[in-house]
Design an enzyme around this catalytic site. Sequence first.
Site, PDB file in Angstrom:
ATOM      1  N   ALA A 128       0.867  -1.385  -0.137  1.00 12.85           N
ATOM      2  CA  ALA A 128      -0.056  -0.104  -0.077  1.00 12.85           C
ATOM      3  C   ALA A 128       0.926   1.367  -0.165  1.00 12.85           C
ATOM      4  CB  ALA A 128      -0.964  -0.051   1.127  1.00 12.85           C
ATOM      5  N   CYS A 129       0.220   2.395  -0.617  1.00 17.33           N
ATOM      6  CA  CYS A 129       0.666   3.804  -0.683  1.00 17.33           C
ATOM      7  C   CYS A 129      -0.262   4.774  -0.741  1.00 17.33           C
ATOM      8  CB  CYS A 129       1.916   3.844  -1.638  1.00 17.33           C
ATOM      9  SG  CYS A 129       0.910   3.917  -3.378  1.00 17.33           S
ATOM     10  N   GLY A 130       0.127   5.925  -0.438  1.00 14.83           N
ATOM     11  CA  GLY A 130      -0.920   6.935  -0.448  1.00 14.83           C
ATOM     12  C   GLY A 130      -1.792   6.894  -1.465  1.00 14.83           C
TER      13      GLY A 130
END
Length: 97
Positions: free
Chosen positions: A7-9
Site C-alpha cells: 500500500a501507498c498513499g
Amino acid sequence: MLKVIAACGSGMGSSQIIKMKLEKVFKKLGIEASIYHTNIGDAKSQAANYDVVVCSDSLIGTFANATAKKVIVIGLKNLLSEKEIEEKVLEKIVNAQ
C-alpha cells in the site's frame, strides 16, 4: 501461499514498486506469495483478508485493526531498498515462525 498487500498513499507508483521488490525478494527466499498493490484506503479496508501488509513507515498506524487480527504489518523507510525489504521479510515472516 502468503497473501500480501502493498500500500501507498495514492495506490499508483510506490505500491507498484513495493510489489515488484517483494516479488524479487520472495522469489529469492523461496516464499510463495500472491501480491496485490493498492492505495492506503483500499488496503485499510481489506487488510484483514491478507497475511501481510507492506507500506511506508509513516502509514503503519493505519493498520492497527489489522495488527490486532494477527496481520503482519511491515513498514519501510526506503521503498526502493530490496535489502531493507529482505531484512524485514526475514525478521517478520521467516524467522518469526
